[in-house]
Write an enzyme that holds these catalytic residues in place. Structure first.
Site, short mmCIF file in Angstrom:
data_model
loop_
_atom_site.label_atom_id
_atom_site.label_comp_id
_atom_site.label_asym_id
_atom_site.label_seq_id
_atom_site.Cartn_x
_atom_site.Cartn_y
_atom_site.Cartn_z
N CYS A 126 0.84 -1.19 0.00
CA CYS A 126 0.00 0.00 0.00
C CYS A 126 0.89 1.25 0.00
O CYS A 126 1.96 1.26 0.61
CB CYS A 126 -0.94 0.12 1.20
SG CYS A 126 -2.06 -1.26 1.37
N ARG B 276 3.58 -0.37 -4.96
CA ARG B 276 3.40 -0.93 -3.62
C ARG B 276 2.09 -1.68 -3.47
O ARG B 276 1.86 -2.36 -2.46
CB ARG B 276 3.47 0.18 -2.56
CG ARG B 276 4.75 0.97 -2.57
CD ARG B 276 4.70 2.06 -1.53
NE ARG B 276 4.70 1.50 -0.20
CZ ARG B 276 5.78 1.20 0.48
NH1 ARG B 276 6.98 1.43 -0.04
NH2 ARG B 276 5.71 0.68 1.67
N TRP C 216 -3.05 -2.65 -1.55
CA TRP C 216 -2.84 -4.08 -1.79
C TRP C 216 -3.62 -4.77 -0.68
O TRP C 216 -3.27 -4.67 0.50
CB TRP C 216 -1.36 -4.42 -1.71
CG TRP C 216 -1.07 -5.84 -2.10
CD1 TRP C 216 -0.86 -6.31 -3.37
CD2 TRP C 216 -0.93 -6.97 -1.24
NE1 TRP C 216 -0.62 -7.66 -3.34
CE2 TRP C 216 -0.66 -8.10 -2.05
CE3 TRP C 216 -1.04 -7.16 0.14
CZ2 TRP C 216 -0.47 -9.37 -1.54
CZ3 TRP C 216 -0.86 -8.43 0.66
CH2 TRP C 216 -0.57 -9.53 -0.18
N ASN D 224 -1.30 1.88 5.78
CA ASN D 224 -0.46 0.85 5.17
C ASN D 224 -0.04 -0.09 6.28
O ASN D 224 0.35 0.37 7.36
CB ASN D 224 0.76 1.54 4.52
CG ASN D 224 1.84 0.57 4.12
OD1 ASN D 224 1.58 -0.62 3.92
ND2 ASN D 224 3.06 1.07 4.00
N GLY D 225 -0.12 -1.41 6.04
CA GLY D 225 0.31 -2.36 7.06
C GLY D 225 -0.86 -3.13 7.64
O GLY D 225 -1.96 -3.14 7.07
N GLU E 77 15.49 -18.84 -9.75
CA GLU E 77 15.16 -17.44 -10.00
C GLU E 77 14.51 -17.28 -11.38
O GLU E 77 13.54 -16.52 -11.54
CB GLU E 77 16.45 -16.59 -9.88
CG GLU E 77 16.32 -15.13 -10.21
CD GLU E 77 15.31 -14.37 -9.34
OE1 GLU E 77 14.82 -14.90 -8.34
OE2 GLU E 77 15.01 -13.22 -9.72
N LYS F 188 10.78 -15.78 -11.98
CA LYS F 188 10.51 -14.63 -12.87
C LYS F 188 9.41 -15.00 -13.87
O LYS F 188 8.50 -14.21 -14.10
CB LYS F 188 11.76 -14.22 -13.67
CG LYS F 188 12.85 -13.50 -12.91
CD LYS F 188 12.51 -12.11 -12.47
CE LYS F 188 11.93 -12.12 -11.09
NZ LYS F 188 12.85 -11.88 -10.01
N GLU G 96 5.97 -15.35 -12.17
CA GLU G 96 5.52 -14.09 -11.58
C GLU G 96 4.90 -13.14 -12.62
O GLU G 96 3.88 -12.51 -12.35
CB GLU G 96 6.75 -13.42 -10.95
CG GLU G 96 6.49 -12.22 -10.11
CD GLU G 96 7.77 -11.72 -9.42
OE1 GLU G 96 8.88 -12.03 -9.89
OE2 GLU G 96 7.65 -11.00 -8.42
N HIS H 259 14.41 -38.43 -10.18
CA HIS H 259 13.77 -38.82 -8.91
C HIS H 259 12.30 -38.40 -8.88
O HIS H 259 11.71 -38.36 -7.82
CB HIS H 259 14.55 -38.24 -7.73
CG HIS H 259 15.95 -38.75 -7.65
ND1 HIS H 259 16.27 -40.03 -7.30
CD2 HIS H 259 17.13 -38.14 -7.93
CE1 HIS H 259 17.59 -40.19 -7.36
NE2 HIS H 259 18.13 -39.05 -7.74
N LYS I 5 5.18 -4.81 -4.65
CA LYS I 5 6.64 -4.75 -4.62
C LYS I 5 7.20 -5.04 -3.22
O LYS I 5 8.03 -5.91 -3.05
CB LYS I 5 7.09 -3.37 -5.09
CG LYS I 5 8.58 -3.19 -5.15
CD LYS I 5 9.16 -3.98 -6.29
CE LYS I 5 10.66 -3.89 -6.36
NZ LYS I 5 11.21 -4.98 -7.17
#
Ligand code: M6R
Length: 618
Positions: free
Chosen positions: A2, A27, A73, A103-104, A491, A495, A498, A514, A613
């Site tokens: 946020c 954010r 968010w 925010n939070g 990674e 990517k 995402e 395996h 983010k």
């Protein structure tokens, strides 16, 4: 998550709020809203992006000299107009509303909600934010002024948060508070401002005051005042340093690029050069790069514990190989969100290394605190944000100087973290007399070459674009690597999933038989990272296993890896094997692949669905 912005100025502040929200949208971006004082409070809220809010502003011709705004968010309550901020509470009937953006997370919101419901406060949304609004309104009813009511209210709130509050009866004035989530003030010539992030305020000022934990600030057009309520309510004003932000607006503008992710991928040679600048200038490696006390602490370090999340965790996994091989230091790497809920055995001589681009990730911060509480004596932060909470919580620190990373998918933060961690491993090697001066010179020369090597790696983009067309119609992909390229495969898979929403999994190539080999058929592209290192012959056997089962191979080889192109085996050749630097260089094609597949699929590259983010909540 946020973003918050507040403004009080001599002119209409709505364009400032809007521009600030656009800067903060990384954010969180599932809904947006603002409130301005203009003959009472005028509130606009909408589901979706800030551009939707802009349309409402145009439609309603909204303007005012003070206001607060928010991009969300969702944590408590689905993304909807009803749950979008600002939230209102009435405190004594008509024209006495307050508005809150937040925010939070308020961890004790249920207890407070119950109490306020018993006092007849009506809750309209599903958010924890509305609890803050009603709590402040309740305290205002006790005839406190807004500032005191905020101070009193935050003393009751548990969790990590930042808030901005306006009172309908006090236009031209707002109050902000921070505890665990970032918030700063901007001091302009035309007014005063507050925001979650400096990038939102560069449009109006470079003079910033970073609030500290427990700070509550009141702002009007000409002045501001801060008190610290960490130890309970107080009236004593505290002085905070005014910093001149060094952020340039070019650093937060797209420039000629289509997306921030694209910009940030191509900025990597420069970002790594900036990060390593001090080493490259002095041509030798010294512990002082990590802080004044680093030599003493490093000499006492027997093991390393790395704590991180997501991409930063992958950087930690690569670092483990470097730390063990270069410095002979044993290293464990933990997902921060898991570590904080285990009962690990702490060792005072194990240095805790917390890696985070933002320095705000709630799990990483909590894991670090937990590690300290268990008895780990020393800690080091590897972080990209100088003013972040993480930087303030460790004994040692190394700033990656990647510049602001705005794309949700982390790219330049990762390669600069890798460069820093390589440097850490070599520094420890030196201090432990495992590095001859000849070897040190070679490493410094290799680091000096790294920006150029990254530049060369970026040149394979046209070949990656051809691969991306083939990937766009796929639903799944496997990524394989061995040794320190296994985390690079992880990674690459992160990517791709995402930003393109293609399900991707990474495996250590030796693990294939395996279980995951069962997934391989002609519909499953398999990306393999194939540097010409000691494990190449082993990897080649693994690739044969895929090929023999009709799997389509996409191999990122070195120029000297000697893997022939054939039916079902697509090869892109990078430069010759780059030794220690190889994982950093092999990251580039994977970032480009994810980016171009996402472009093919038409997804929102910089703001992938459901993500944000900085993950400042658990
Ligand atoms: O800011 P941090 O490095 O602590 O963030 C950790 C993760 O949230 C982050 O790396 C995330 O995985 C990225 N979106 C991946 O691209």
């Amino acid at each position: 998550m946020c973003g918050i912005i507040g403004a009080v100025a001599k002119d209409n502040i709505v364009p400032v709020l809007l521009e600030g929200l656009l800067r903060l949208e990384y954010r969180g971006y599932d809904s947006a809203g603002l409130v301005v004082a203009n003959y009472g409070l005028q509130r606009l809220r909408t589901i979706g992006r800030v551009t939707e809010l802009d349309k409402l502003i145009v439609k309603h011709k909204t303007n005012g000299l003070s206001g607060i705004a928010h991009t969300r968010w969702a944590t408590h309550g689905a993304p909807s107009e009803r749950n979008a901020h600002p939230h209102y509470s009435d405190y004594s009937g008509q024209d006495s509303k307050i508005a809150v953006v937040h925010n939070g997370i308020i961890e004790n919101h249920e207890v407070i909600r119950k109490r306020l419901q018993e006092l007849d406060f009506k809750f309209i949304s599903d958010t924890d934010t509305e609890v803050i609004a009603h709590l402040i309104a309740f305290n205002l009813r006790q005839a406190l002024n807004l500032f005191d009511a905020v101070c009193l209210s935050i003393a009751e709130l548990q969790g990590a948060y930042a808030v901005a509050v306006m009172d309908e009866t006090k236009p031209g004035y707002f109050v902000v508070a921070r505890n665990g989530a970032p918030l700063l003030l901007g001091l302009g010539t035309n007014g005063n401002y507050a925001a979650s992030d400096a990038s939102a305020l560069l449009q109006v000022t470079k003079n910033m005051v970073y609030l500290e934990e427990g700070d509550v600030a009141e702002l009007d057009c000409d002045s501001y005042r801060i008190v610290n309520c960490l130890q309970g309510k107080t009236t004593e004003t505290v002085q905070r340093t005014v910093h001149t932000s060094k952020l340039s607006s070019a650093a937060i503008d797209l420039g000629p690029y289509a997306h921030f992710m694209q910009k940030e991928i191509f900025e990597q040679p420069g970002a790594v050069a900036n990060t390593l600048e001090m080493v490259l200038n002095v041509q030798s490696i010294s512990p002082i790069l990590f802080g004044n006390n680093a030599e003493k602490i490093f000499l006492q370090t027997r093991n390393i514990l790395i704590l991180a999340c997501g991409t930063s965790y992958h950087a930690g996994l690569v670092a483990r190989y470097w730390l063990e091989t270069n410095a002979g230091v044993s290293c464990t790497v933990e997902i921060a969100s898991e570590y904080r809920y285990r009962d690990p055995i702490a060792d005072p001589e194990t240095l805790v290394v917390a890696i985070s681009q933002s320095g705000e990730t709630a799990d990483t911060l909590a894991a670090l605190e937990y590690a300290k509480s268990l008895g780990h004596r020393y800690s080091l932060a590897i972080c990209n944000v100088a003013e972040s909470a993480l930087i303030r919580q460790t004994d040692l620190r190394f700033l990656t100087r990647a510049g602001p990373e705005i794309g949700v998918a982390s790219t330049k933060a990762f390669t600069t973290q890798l460069a820093s961690l390589l440097l850490l491993s070599v520094t420890l090697a030196k201090i432990r007399h495992k590095l001859s001066s000849g070897h040190e010179d070679k490493i410094v020369a290799a680091l000096r070459h790294l920006p150029t090597a990254l530049q060369l790696a970026l040149q394979i983009e046209p070949q990656i674009k051809i691969w991306a067309k083939k990937f766009a119609s796929k639903h799944h992909a496997l990524f394989l690597g061995r040794g320190l390229h296994y985390p690079i495969a992880m990674e690459g898979a992160l990517k791709l999933k995402e930003i393109s929403y293609i399900h991707a999994e990474a495996y250590a190539a030796g693990e294939l038989k395996h279980g995951p080999l069962a997934l391989v058929d002609s519909d499953m592209p398999v990306v393999a990272i194939a540097p010409n290192d000691l494990l190449l012959s082993k990897l080649k056997s693994n690739l044969q296993e895929v090929h023999a089962r009709g799997g389509e191979l996409y191999v990122l080889a070195d120029a000297d890896s000697c893997i022939p192109q054939s039916d079902g085996v697509h090869i892109i050749r990078l430069v010759e094997y780059a030794g220690l630097l190889s994982p950093i260089i092999h990251t580039i094609p994977l970032q480009l692949l994810a980016y171009h597949v996402a472009l093919q699929k038409g997804t929102d590259v910089d703001k992938p669905r459901n993500l944000a983010k900085a993950v400042t909540v658990e």
